[in-house]
Enzyme design. Structure first.
Site, PDB file in Angstrom:
ATOM      1  CG  HIS A   1      -0.094   0.009   2.740  1.00 20.28           C
ATOM      2  ND1 HIS A   1       0.333  -0.945   3.229  1.00 20.28           N
ATOM      3  CD2 HIS A   1      -0.001   0.998   3.396  1.00 20.28           C
ATOM      4  CE1 HIS A   1       0.860  -0.710   4.280  1.00 20.28           C
ATOM      5  NE2 HIS A   1       0.715   0.492   4.554  1.00 20.28           N
TER       6      HIS A   1
ATOM      7  CE  LYS B   1      -6.234  11.786   7.894  1.00 18.68           C
ATOM      8  NZ  LYS B   1      -6.576  11.257   9.084  1.00 18.68           N
TER       9      LYS B   1
END
Length: 926
Positions: free
Chosen positions: A141, A583
């Site tokens: 990923h 983030k």
């Protein structure tokens, strides 16, 4: 005056004006590739030649041709990357040929030349080699958008380009090579680039193994041999033992954090596939050895020691007379026939549906290594040392590196899942309900965990009846149970570690130890002494990074943990996450908090007498920790690596590094030499006084940056803006990974995975994840500290590897931002209040960041220090900008279309190709 980082299209540019791509780059490889692509266009869809040459109005194309236009633009990006890889390799070879290996940055020779010049004694290198452990870890990923079949064709193109460099070809032969190259491009043209259905974990496993089959099995042993040669050259009076310190890990098939498709059954299949991949490669090499070692006893007498070894193997084979009869008088071929027989039986036993053959088999890789050592001794004892070293030893080193597992497979799960399983276990023990369990942060919960860990498993205290647990809980324990089973069946190093994501406390980690005990992962039958599976906490958010040192200080005082880490290599591994911390706090704060956490954890380990090694969870993009390998390693805190380094290689970065053997060898040597350099040099460089002054400044900058970033992400309009002004929701339609985009199916921004968060901001050309908040931080620092502060910033720019790495990557990111295009994405948002609130914030911070970055660096233009980067980007931006504009229009049509058939058949394919094309252009998905 606000500097302009790069030219933007004028108001007269039409949205669908095709970019100009020329075939006159000055680089022969690029020109050949461009002309070959043009030839393929002419052969199949000649109207697309005008698209490539910038002469077409793409808005006039049919949906089918628009999709083809986007595909051909994406193909061009991939071909351009191959040409650039070829050029980089050629330049390194030229430097080595003309100036010597030590002048090639990132090589062992370069680092060891510095070590000799610095007077570093040989005993430090001996000590470092004993501790050296490097393990890049492949993750699926974000999964590479290119299919394996596409990777194979691209590799063939790279190989043909390499052949074309040779001067020996006649014109006829050269034309044949160019024709081969054109054929490969034509095959790419006719091969579907998009995954038509959601990929499976098994396919991801095949994708990962592709790189071992193509390059890594052969090149990694050569890298270790290169280090041996270089050590002998620079320290000629010393004899160094170079262990198999460089190995690969993998999460593919073992990472179940938020991926319901990774089950214990899938992990079992993964382990067997990994095992067979390595065994089959050994079989090929051993067959080759058997063909070559046609030495007869008449020509070369066999040593008595090897005769005894051979007799033992023949007797154990169960077919000794027949083996001797097939190769009479050829002892080495007879020996290898015995080895191959055992290996074949081992391969059969490790199929998904195992076939048990009569005769001996290998229980683990150590036995095969011993056989190869015996063969080496036999050749050496017969006076053929050169054959032993040059022919047998490389095979043995390959087995030492890859063993019977190819990779060390990590298991990963999040603490929510493990805690839920533990609550069910508690309820089973206490005849209660899971909801009645003590709070996981309470003393009562700790006492229960400690009591369970200390209680011996005896015949009078049988394991719990796990069938009474829920399916999810049974599956979690079954995953742990694989460890003991498959280590015994396949190889003792089949597994790497258990990674516990979302680690928030010592109790979370002890809970993982208890699950390992319940599943039989402890070495002792009672399950109280030593856990054979390393339990690795993952600290992801800024809050978790700050809590990490206290958690680890408490954990390392617990006896069962101390005993386990001592058995596991006298080291405790800690994983740190770059994506979620970014983030959470923005780019600057993330980098600084990661640096501080490592420095503090290193000291915790020193005080506890248990060294802490770091596993860096980096992604491909700058926003997820991506950075030049050598500089990223050099910027880690002094003394924090000490020869132990793990890092994730994710998605497209895997193919960038490991598709081709020359590049793979260089990338592995670059990583290893950078770890070498940090371990040898980091504590000899910056004085402590300067480090303290710099740390104080970085703390201030981080706080100000995070405050500005926090104002943006906490704004009530951000979620609405982001969801509409980017292809966030549409990313899930692009089948590039087996995992869902969100954990537990939630739909909030806080639960959105970091990958789509970064991916979508890159697609809409805001790319706030790589720069937002830094302009305000620099401005605030200078305003508060005045001229002294500005002078300090400039000194730090030259001397602080942390600040320099951050500002360099910020400037590179700023060159990729295009607010004129970002403004077009903003028109997709139906909430004008959200647009009027969010976009001006981004616009103002962007202008300020450009201005302040140049002020800190005293530069005249953004990223002027990186002309090669700017040149590469300049080749791509015309097409990326065009595709971005096409994507805006396609998103508008896709969202507005009510005819489902038209939406799926006419609009969705080019929309997905536009996402893929931009990702290829920038070289990163998430």
């Amino acid at each position: 005056m606000t500097p302009v980082p790069h030219a933007v299209p004028s108001e007269n540019d039409t949205i669908f004006a095709a970019p100009v791509i020329t075939g006159t780059s000055g680089d022969e490889a690029t020109d050949i590739l461009f002309q070959s692509l043009i030839d393929v266009c002419r052969r199949h869809q000649p109207e697309l030649e005008r698209v490539l040459r910038g002469e077409a109005n793409i808005s006039e194309l049919t949906p089918e041709l628009m999709a083809r236009a986007l595909q051909v633009q994406g193909i061009w990006f991939q071909l351009l990357s191959i040409a650039e890889e070829n050029t980089a390799m050629r330049r390194r070879r030229h430097t080595e040929s003309t100036r010597g290996r030590a002048e090639v940055k990132g090589t062992f020779a370069n680092v060891l030349a510095q070590a000799v010049e610095a007077g570093i004694p040989a005993h430090e290198l001996h000590a470092l080699l004993k501790e050296l452990r490097i393990r890049p870890t492949l993750t699926a990923h974000p999964t590479e958008a290119k299919r394996v079949t596409m990777l194979e064709k691209l590799r063939r193109i790279y190989l043909v380009l390499r052949e074309l460099e040779l001067p020996r070809w006649t014109e006829r032969e050269r034309n044949a090579l160019v024709a081969d190259l054109r054929d490969q491009i034509e095959l790419i043209w006719m091969t579907g680039e998009l995954q038509l259905e959601k990929t499976t974990v098994v396919r991801e496993v095949s994708w990962g193994l592709h790189f071992f089959d193509e390059s890594l099995f052969e090149t990694l042993p050569e890298v270790l041999y290169s280090l041996e040669e270089t050590l002998a050259e620079y320290y000629p009076d010393e004899r160094f033992e170079v262990p198999a310190f460089f190995q690969f890990g993998s999460w593919i098939g073992g990472d179940r954090d938020g991926n319901p498709f990774v089950t214990s059954a899938v992990t079992r299949t993964t382990l067997k596939r990994n095992a067979r991949a390595s065994m089959r490669r050994y079989r090929t090499r051993l067959m080759d050895l058997g063909r070559r070692l046609s030495i007869t006893e008449r020509a070369l007498p066999t040593s008595e020691g090897f005769k005894a070894e051979l007799a033992e193997r023949l007797a154990a084979s169960g077919d000794g007379d027949a083996i001797a009869g097939r190769n009479p008088g050829e002892p080495y071929r007879q020996f290898l026939t015995c080895v191959l027989g055992k290996l074949d039986a081992t391969i059969e036993r490790n199929k998904e549906e195992p076939v048990v053959l009569p005769g001996p088999f290998y229980t683990n890789a150590d036995d095969l290594i011993d056989d190869l050592k015996a063969l080496e001794r036999g050749l050496d004892g017969a006076g053929c040392r050169s054959l032993a070293v040059n022919m047998v030893r490389p095979v043995r080193r390959m087995v030492e590196i890859f063993r019977f597992s190819t990779v060390r497979l990590d298991l990963r799960e999040n603490s929510t899942r493990t805690t839920n399983t533990l609550r069910e276990m508690w309820a089973l023990s206490n005849d209660a309900k899971p909801d009645d369990a003590p709070d996981v942060a309470s003393r009562a919960w700790r006492d229960w965990l400690s009591s369970e860990l200390a209680t011996p498993r005896t015949p009078t205290l049988p394991p719990r009846n796990l069938k009474e647990l829920s399916e999810d809980a049974q599956e979690t324990i079954a995953t742990f149970a694989l460890v003991a089973e498959m280590r015994a069946q396949i190889d003792r190093e089949a597994f790497g570690a258990f990674i516990l994501s979302m680690t928030r406390s010592v109790n979370d980690i002890l809970g993982a130890y208890l699950l390992a005990k319940e599943a039989g992962c402890f070495l002792d039958g009672a399950g109280v002494e030593i856990c054979q599976l390393p339990i690795v906490p993952l600290f992801e958010t800024i809050e978790d990074l700050r809590e990490g040192p206290a958690i680890m200080r408490e954990l390392l005082a617990i006896p069962v943990v101390r005993r386990s880490t001592r058995w596991q290599g006298e080291v405790q591994e800690v994983m740190i996450g770059y994506s979620d911390s970014n983030k959470d706090g923005g780019y600057f704060a993330s980098n600084w908090e990661l640096y501080k956490a490592q420095a503090k954890l290193t000291e915790v380990g020193r005080q506890a007498g248990v060294p802490i090694a770091f596993f860096h969870g980096r992604g491909g993009s700058v926003s997820r920790g991506g950075a030049p390998t050598a500089r990223a390693i050099a910027a880690q805190p002094p003394g924090s690596i000490r020869g132990r380094y793990r890092v994730t290689d994710q998605g497209e970065i895997v193919s960038f590094k490991y598709s081709n053997r020359g590049t793979a060898a260089y990338q592995m040597e670059l990583t290893a030499s950078s770890v070498f350099e940090h371990a040898l040099m980091s504590e000899r460089e910056t004085p402590r006084s300067s480090r303290n002054e710099f740390d104080d400044a970085l703390e201030a900058l981080s706080g100000a940056s995070r405050a500005t970033y926090g104002q943006l992400i906490s704004n009530e309009h951000l979620v609405t803006y982001f969801q509409h002004a980017s292809p966030l929701e549409e990313l899930s339609l692009l089948n590039i990974g087996s995992r869902p985009a969100r954990r537990f199916g939630a739909r909030s921004l806080s639960d959105l995975r970091a990958i789509p968060w970064v991916f979508a901001w890159a697609q809409n050309r805001h790319i706030i994840t790589g720069w937002y908040g830094i302009g305000s931080a620099l401005k605030n620092f200078i305003e508060v500290r005045g001229e002294v502060g500005e002078a300090l910033l400039r000194r730090m720019f030259e001397e602080s590897k942390v600040l320099r790495l951050v500002l360099d990557e910020v400037e590179k990111t700023l060159r990729m931002v295009d607010l004129s295009i970002a403004r077009e994405y903003a028109t997709l948002c139906p909430d004008q209040t959200a647009v009027d609130t969010i976009f001006p914030m981004i616009e103002a911070e962007y202008a300020l960041t450009c201005e302040m970055a140049l002020r800190a660096s005293r530069g005249k233009e953004i990223a002027e220090r990186y002309p090669a980067f700017r040149e590469r980007l300049a080749q791509r931006l015309p097409v990326i900008n065009q595709v971005s504009r096409e994507q805006v229009e396609l998103l508008r049509r896709f969202r507005a279309e009510t005819d489902e058939a038209r939406r799926e058949d006419d609009i969705k394919p080019p929309l997905l190709l536009s996402i893929n094309c931009i990702a290829n252009g920038f070289g990163a998905t998430g």
